[in-house]
Design an enzyme around this catalytic site. Structure first.
Site, PDB file in Angstrom:
ATOM      1  N   CYS A  45      70.730  -7.080-129.414  1.00 18.38           N
ATOM      2  CA  CYS A  45      71.796  -7.813-130.093  1.00 18.38           C
ATOM      3  C   CYS A  45      71.843  -9.263-129.634  1.00 18.38           C
ATOM      4  CB  CYS A  45      73.129  -7.120-129.822  1.00 18.38           C
ATOM      5  SG  CYS A  45      74.559  -7.924-130.589  1.00 18.38           S
ATOM      6  N   SER A  91      74.320 -10.956-128.773  1.00 18.53           N
ATOM      7  CA  SER A  91      75.225 -11.173-127.643  1.00 18.53           C
ATOM      8  C   SER A  91      74.488 -11.149-126.311  1.00 18.53           C
ATOM      9  CB  SER A  91      76.332 -10.111-127.645  1.00 18.53           C
ATOM     10  OG  SER A  91      77.130 -10.219-128.800  1.00 18.53           O
ATOM     11  N   HIS A 146      72.812 -14.466-125.980  1.00 16.95           N
ATOM     12  CA  HIS A 146      73.753 -15.505-125.575  1.00 16.95           C
ATOM     13  C   HIS A 146      73.795 -15.642-124.050  1.00 16.95           C
ATOM     14  CE1 HIS A 146      75.044 -16.464-129.487  1.00 16.95           C
ATOM     15  NE2 HIS A 146      76.002 -15.573-129.646  1.00 16.95           N
ATOM     16  N   HIS A 150      73.878  -3.334-124.915  1.00 19.10           N
ATOM     17  CA  HIS A 150      75.157  -2.680-125.179  1.00 19.10           C
ATOM     18  C   HIS A 150      75.159  -1.918-126.504  1.00 19.10           C
ATOM     19  CE1 HIS A 150      75.257  -6.586-127.185  1.00 19.10           C
ATOM     20  NE2 HIS A 150      76.104  -6.061-128.039  1.00 19.10           N
ATOM     21  N   CYS A 179      77.376  -1.330-132.286  1.00 14.92           N
ATOM     22  CA  CYS A 179      77.805  -2.730-132.174  1.00 14.92           C
ATOM     23  C   CYS A 179      77.618  -3.467-133.489  1.00 14.92           C
ATOM     24  CB  CYS A 179      77.055  -3.454-131.058  1.00 14.92           C
ATOM     25  SG  CYS A 179      77.540  -5.196-130.891  1.00 14.92           S
TER      26      CYS A 179
END
Length: 365
Positions: free
Chosen positions: A40, A42, A45, A63, A166
Site C-alpha cells: 500500500c 501508506s 509514505h 498493514h 485496507c
C-alpha cells in the site's frame, strides 16, 4: 519465535529482509501466519519520509494482510486456530464514544497495540521493533489484537482478499459510506492506484451514471475502465478540471474524490464540483500540507470532507464486500496487477511509484 520480516530503518533506503523475534499471544491477541499482503502507498509514505511516524527504532511495515490463525490468547472469543482472517488497521475497542456511536473506524480506545511498559510484540536480541499501525504484515507472522481481524470463509483466495483490509475497504467505503453518493449521480476520481480504483468500483456498485477517472499515467486507463470508469482523463496531457467540466456539459460532478494525498489534486477535485457537490478527500496528506483554492471554486452549497478508511465498520463491511466479490460485483482479481515474494518488496515500491500497478501482492509459503 523467530520469523523473517521486511525491516525499515532509514528514510529513502531499501527495506531489508531480516530475522525478527515475535512474542506469544497475550490474553486477547491472535498469532496469524501471513499468507498474503498487499503493498500500500501508506507504507511507501514512511519510506519516503512523508508524515511523522516515529523513526527511533526499526519498523516492520505492511498493514494489508491476510492469513491463518495459529494461536490465540486465553481471552480470545472471535476466532480460533485454523480460521482464515483478514487484518484491518481500524482496530476498535467497542467502548469509546466513537465506537458506541457507530463509528469504530475512528476509535480512540487505543487497545489494539501493546503499551510501552509491556513486552514488545516484535524485537531482535532484546531491542524492540515498531509494529506498523498495529499490523506489520511484511512478515511471516502477525501478532494482532482480536479486534484487528475479521474471520472469513476458508474458500476465499487470501492472495486477493488481503486487499480488502485496507485499500478496497477505504475506496469502496469512501464511495458507498462516506460520500453520500446516490444512484444516478456523477463522479470524478483523482488518482487511480489501488484506492482510487476501489472508489471507481464503489461508485459503480452504488449506481453512479458517469464515473470519470483521472490519472497522470496513460496505462491506468485500461485498469480504470475495467473497474467501471465510463471516461478517463490523462492529467499529464489535459487540464483535468476543464476536461471534467467538458464531460459533464459544464456542470461539474456531484462527487469528486482525491485518492492520492496530494494538495494539488485536492484543489482540482474541489474545482470539479457541481452545485451542491461533495469533494471527499481520501488520500493522506503530509501533516503540514495546506490546501488552497479560489473562493469561486466552491459553488453554492458544496462540501469538502475527509474519509478515514471508508467510514468502515469492518467486521460488518468486509463480509459484505466479499459477498460483492462472490457475486462478481466487486473485482479483486484484476486489482492484483503484480505478484511477488517478501524479497520483492522494494521492487513493489518502485512499480507503485512508476504507476505500473494497481496493487502488488506478496505471498508467503
Amino acid at each position: 519465535m523467530q520469523i523473517d520480516a521486511a525491516i525499515f530503518r532509514k528514510v529513502h533506503e531499501p527495506l531489508t529482509i531480516e530475522p525478527v523475534d515475535i512474542d506469544r499471544p497475550m490474553a486477547r491477541e491472535v498469532l496469524v501466519r501471513t499468507v498474503a499482503t498487499g503493498v500500500c502507498h501508506s507504507d511507501l509514505h514512511v519510506v519516503d519520509g512523508v508524515g511523522r511516524f516515529p523513526l527511533d527504532r526499526p519498523i516492520v511495515l505492511g498493514h494489508e494482510g491476510a492469513g491463518v490463525v495459529e494461536a490465540v490468547g486465553s481471552d480470545v472469543t472471535s476466532v480460533r486456530p485454523g480460521d482464515h482472517v483478514v487484518a484491518c488497521l481500524s482496530g476498535f475497542c467497542g467502548q469509546c464514544p466513537q465506537c458506541l456511536s457507530g463509528h469504530p473506524n475512528l476509535c480512540t480506545g487505543n487497545i489494539v497495540t501493546r503499551k510501552d511498559s509491556e513486552a514488545p510484540r516484535l524485537s531482535r536480541n532484546g531491542v524492540p521493533y515498531r509494529q506498523f499501525i498495529g499490523i506489520s504484515s511484511y512478515a511471516e507472522k502477525m501478532l494482532l489484537h482480536e479486534n484487528s481481524v475479521v474471520r472469513i470463509d476458508p474458500d476465499l483466495p487470501l492472495d486477493r482478499v488481503c486487499l480488502i483490509g485496507c485499500g478496497v475497504l477505504t475506496g469502496v467505503g469512501a464511495a458507498l459510506r462516506s460520500s453520500g453518493l446516490q444512484a444516478g449521480q456523477t463522479v470524478a476520481v483523482f488518482g487511480c492506484g489501488g484506492v482510487g480504483l476501489s472508489i471507481v468500483q464503489g461508485a459503480r456498485i452504488g449506481g453512479a451514471r458517469q464515473i470519470i477517472a483521472v490519472d497522470m499515467f496513460a496505462a491506468k486507463e485500461e485498469m480504470a475502465r475495467r473497474a467501471g470508469a465510463t471516461h478517463f482523463v490523462n492529467s499529464a496531457e489535459d487540464d483535468p478540471v476543464k476536461a471534467v467540466r467538458a464531460l459533464t456539459g459544464g456542470a461539474g460532478v456531484d462527487h469528486s474524490f482525491e485518492a492520492v494525498g496530494n494538495a494539488k489534486l485536492c484543489r482540482q477535485a474541489i474545482e470539479s464540483l457541481a452545485i451542491r457537490g461533495t469533494c471527499t478527500i481520501v488520500g493522506v496528506l503530509p501533516p503540514d500540507a495546506t490546501i488552497e483554492f479560489p473562493w469561486m471554486a466552491i459553488r453554492p452549497e458544496c462540501k469538502v470532507q475527509t474519509s478515514r478508511m471508508g467510514s468502515n465498520r469492518f467486521r460488518y463491511d468486509i463480509p459484505m464486500y466479499l459477498d460483492f466479490y462472490r457475486q462478481g460485483r466487486l473485482d479483486l482479481d484484476d486489482m492484483v496487477t503484480k505478484r511477488g515474494r517478501l524479497s520483492d518488496i522494494n521492487e513493489a515500491f518502485r512499480a507503485m511509484k512508476a504507476g505500473e500497478v494497481a496493487r502488488t501482492v506478496l505471498t508467503f509459503d
